[in-house]
Design a protein around this motif. Structure first.
Motif, short mmCIF file in Angstrom:
data_model
loop_
_atom_site.label_atom_id
_atom_site.label_comp_id
_atom_site.label_asym_id
_atom_site.label_seq_id
_atom_site.Cartn_x
_atom_site.Cartn_y
_atom_site.Cartn_z
N THR A 152 25.17 66.85 -44.24
CA THR A 152 24.56 66.42 -42.99
C THR A 152 23.11 66.84 -42.94
OG1 THR A 152 24.77 66.62 -40.58
CG2 THR A 152 25.55 68.48 -41.87
N ILE A 153 22.28 66.09 -42.20
CA ILE A 153 20.86 66.47 -42.13
C ILE A 153 20.47 67.14 -40.83
CG2 ILE A 153 19.94 64.90 -43.85
CD1 ILE A 153 19.25 62.94 -41.60
N GLY A 154 21.18 66.87 -39.78
CA GLY A 154 20.74 67.49 -38.53
C GLY A 154 21.86 67.62 -37.54
N GLY A 155 22.53 68.73 -37.55
CA GLY A 155 23.66 68.91 -36.64
C GLY A 155 23.20 69.38 -35.27
#
Lengths: 158, 588
Positions: A152-155
């Motif tokens: 994931t890149i931006g939780g």
């Protein structure tokens, strides 16, 4: 560059606290054995089928629920994703680990001397969300299993 | 899977036959204070609070009007809002419960019934229930997200909440936002906490184990590599109760890993199964419960895969769910609850347990209305003391709300829009991004917006803002990524937050699509389409990967609010939704 790559793969394979790691420590597998098994074309292959074929001789595998892949559902760090493979099959001599979406899908090949427990662990780099694939050669036959790992890149957890 | 409405009504009927009918069924004929007359049942009571987000004082909190479920979760609790919610649980519109559980007629009913939560009021309720049930017959569980969410929690590094929980008498807790302080602060806070901190799914990573900095911490176990005690055994009502902790599995992904570099999380449901088995075998408990911060959908899936758990007391997703869900698995059945947020509810489960078996139970998710529960004097004195050094700063009036300001919901809330507008204006950006947290309190129309409110909405340990160039593709990738964290049909791939909030940007969202295909038609506020290769100035905050250079978000928002004087949202950047028509998680 090539040498570094080899070293990195070797270290990945040997550092992991697993049966194979233990085997190295116990002198059952020497570093020389691992390096002798280095398979340039398999690790360089860009397509997953070609990588599997170069690693184990044939791209066609039978999906098997006897193979368990343990990996996080979502990676905490895509650069070092812990993956373990356990094959509950007889006569396992090779376990190949591939990351479907990587530019070079093959991450590791484990050659298991006779009598070794087919239980290996390592860490792989994953550029993006996709499957990790385990290919197991047992009694001359090829089996496989896969598991999705999300990178994931931006939780934004609640 | 779900307790259907008919089953629920049947249970109500059974309860009614025994004189135990929940108050809602007779709401017309009763006084509001009856809300807290909860008849005793069984031989032990588990009290459960979760996700209070450090709200020591009573607040307003509007429940979501959009809480979509996709795939198997469509229309299943907790993915019901408004009228669909009332219908499913048989609640009467306009009643105090309807107000507690839904957004319907929020402003009007909030004025009528007043504020919710507040530790002094919660303390009164807890004391009352404990007194009614007798010494040694109750256990108070806290699902976490307790040390974060207010100015005082931030400035005391969570310590104010440790003190409040000690005073409240929390017996066992687990965590999520607790881990957004530095690891050494987490360890020190747990040391101050008089209850027990449990988490079966937090390990010390292999590299850190060589020279672990907290090797002396009593919860650490070198053999298993677990950083915290996985479970504890308590004797309640003469019965042995095992409480297993499940911290938020994706903490180092959803929140900065740099504060807790040695710890690794994950759902770890295989380990959960082995711990349940081991506990059952070696400790011979009468009841096994899990105190979870998984989020409700993850808990429901975990309950179907792991057997031997009697009840999962859940949190994280802030779902106020009035009745437990009953989930079947290999070994039998598991009840799953979720107890809302912000100190608004206390879960009360009375259980009849004997000889290692759960025979029967009664459950109520009790709303804490500050007007109906007098403040506990001791707790109030503690709160006043904690707030005193910061009181002036926190009660500074910044602006007046002209409409309801809230956050909770799958997409932009009105308070999010203020944050996004503030970022764009103060930092001169075309587009702004703000995280879809589920905490943050509500401000009613006409109410003054104070620094307390701004801190409620923004207070985190990585509040720094940024202003940077991003391509249209970068922006889309972020939106797709977060959208998949919310709407992936497999709950194990969800992180439990809502969609990233946007300013200056409109888009179309199809939650039922797959990753990379949910977001389309992105355009700026003036209608100009976003182009993948073009660069845009984007402002935001709360960067997880590394520290941003700008000043804290609350400075940006308070500056903007003071400039405004009165606040009305000119435009809410909420996406146009497709593919979810008729979804019971979508309000009118």
């Amino acid at each position: 560059m090539k040498l570094d790559q080899k070293r990195r793969v070797f270290l990945k394979g040997s550092v992991a606290a697993t049966t194979v790691g233990f085997a190295v420590g116990a002198g059952l597998l020497t570093p020389g054995t691992v390096l002798a098994a280095w398979n340039q074309s398999a690790f360089d292959a860009k397509a997953i089928d070609k990588a599997i074929s170069a690693a184990v001789g044939n791209p066609t595998t039978t999906p098997s629920d006897k193979i368990t892949i343990k990996a996080p559902d979502i990676a905490e760090n895509g650069a070092v994703v812990p993956v373990s493979i356990v094959a509950n099959l007889d006569g396992v001599d090779t376990i190949a680990l591939l990351v479907e979406k990587n530019a070079n899908p093959l991450s590791a090949i484990f050659h298991l001397p006779k009598g070794t427990l087919p239980d290996v662990s390592t860490r792989v780099k994953m550029g993006k969300t996709g499957d990790v694939v385990a290919v197991v050669k047992a009694g001359g036959k090829l089996y496989s299993a896969r598991k999705g790992v999300k990178v994931t890149i931006g939780g934004c957890g609640g | 899977m779900s307790l259907s409405r008919r089953e629920f009504l049947r249970l109500l009927g059974l309860a009614g036959a025994a004189g135990l009918l929940p108050a809602s069924a007779f709401s017309a004929a009763r006084k509001p204070s009856d809300l807290y007359e909860i008849p005793r049942f069984g031989n032990l009571t588990l009290l459960h609070m979760t996700d209070c987000h450090a709200q020591l004082n009573p607040i307003y909190f509007r429940e979501p009007s959009v809480n979509l479920g996709v795939g198997a979760a469509k229309g299943r609790p907790p993915h019901l809002v408004g009228k669909q919610f009332l219908k499913h649980y048989g609640l009467e519109p306009g009643s105090i419960e309807a107000h507690a559980f839904t957004y319907l007629d929020f402003d009007e009913l909030a004025r009528k019934y007043g504020k919710v939560g507040g530790f002094a009021h919660l303390a009164t309720l807890v004391k009352r229930l404990r007194a009614e049930r007798g010494d040694g017959n109750t256990l108070l569980l806290d699902g976490g997200d307790t040390w974060q969410g207010s100015g005082t929690a931030y400035w005391t590094r969570g310590r104010d909440m440790v003190g409040a929980c000690n005073l409240l008498g929390v017996d066992v807790m687990t965590g999520h936002w607790e881990f957004t302080y530095l690891d050494k602060e987490v360890i020190a806070n747990i040391g101050e906490f008089k209850g027990e901190f449990v988490a079966q799914n937090v390990s010390v990573n292999e590299d850190a184990l060589f020279d672990y900095r907290f090797a002396d911490f009593e919860g650490f176990d070198e053999d298993s590599g677990l950083a915290f005690k996985p479970y504890t055994i308590k004797v309640v009502g003469g019965m042995k109760v095992a409480v297993i902790g499940q911290a938020f599995p994706y903490t180092p992904i959803a929140n900065p890993q740099r504060f807790i570099p040695d710890w690794t999380f994950g759902i770890q449901d295989e380990r959960m199964q082995s711990i349940v088995n081991r506990v059952r075998e070696t400790e011979k408990p009468d009841l096994v419960v899990v105190l979870s911060h998984n989020g409700m959908d993850v808990d429901l899936k975990m309950a179907s895969r792991v057997s031997g758990i009697d009840v999962i007391f859940g949190g994280h997703t802030h779902d106020g769910v009035p009745a437990p869900m009953l989930v079947s698995n290999r070994g039998g059945k598991t009840l799953v609850t979720n107890a809302g947020s912000n100190g608004k509810f206390l879960g009360v489960m009375d259980l009849e347990v004997s000889k290692g078996r759960l025979k029967d139970y009664r459950y109520r998710l009790v709303p804490v209305f500050a007007n109906l529960l007098p403040a506990d004097a001791e707790m109030q004195a503690y709160i006043d003391k904690v707030r005193a050094p910061y009181k002036e700063k926190l009660e500074r009036k910044l602006a007046v709300a002209e409409e309801t300001l809230y956050r909770r919901g799958n997409f932009n809330g009105t308070f999010d829009q203020i944050i996004c507008d503030a970022l764009r204006e103060v930092k001169d950006a075309q587009v702004s991004l703000s995280p879809g947290f589920r905490w943050g309190t509500t401000v009613l129309p006409g109410q003054e917006i104070t620094m307390d409110h701004v801190m409620d909405q923004t207070c985190i340990t990585y509040p720094e803002t940024y202003r940077r160039e991003m391509t249209g593709k970068d922006i889309k990738d972020i939106l797709e990524d977060v959208c998949d964290n919310l709407f992936n049909p497999d709950p194990y791939y969800q992180q439990g937050g809502d969609m990233v909030r946007v300013g200056g940007l409109d888009y179309v969202c199809n939650p039922t699509e797959t990753m990379g295909r949910r977001i389309s038609n992105m355009q700026l506020d003036d209608g100009t389409p976003i182009e993948p290769d073009k660069k845009y100035i984007v402002a935001g905050w709360a960067t997880v990967g590394s520290k941003s250079p700008g000043r804290p978000i609350w400075e940006v928002v308070s500056e903007y609010l003071e400039r405004q004087g009165t606040v009305k949202i000119k435009k809410l950047n909420t996406p146009r939704l497709v593919g979810v028509k008729g979804n019971p998680g979508l309000g009118s």
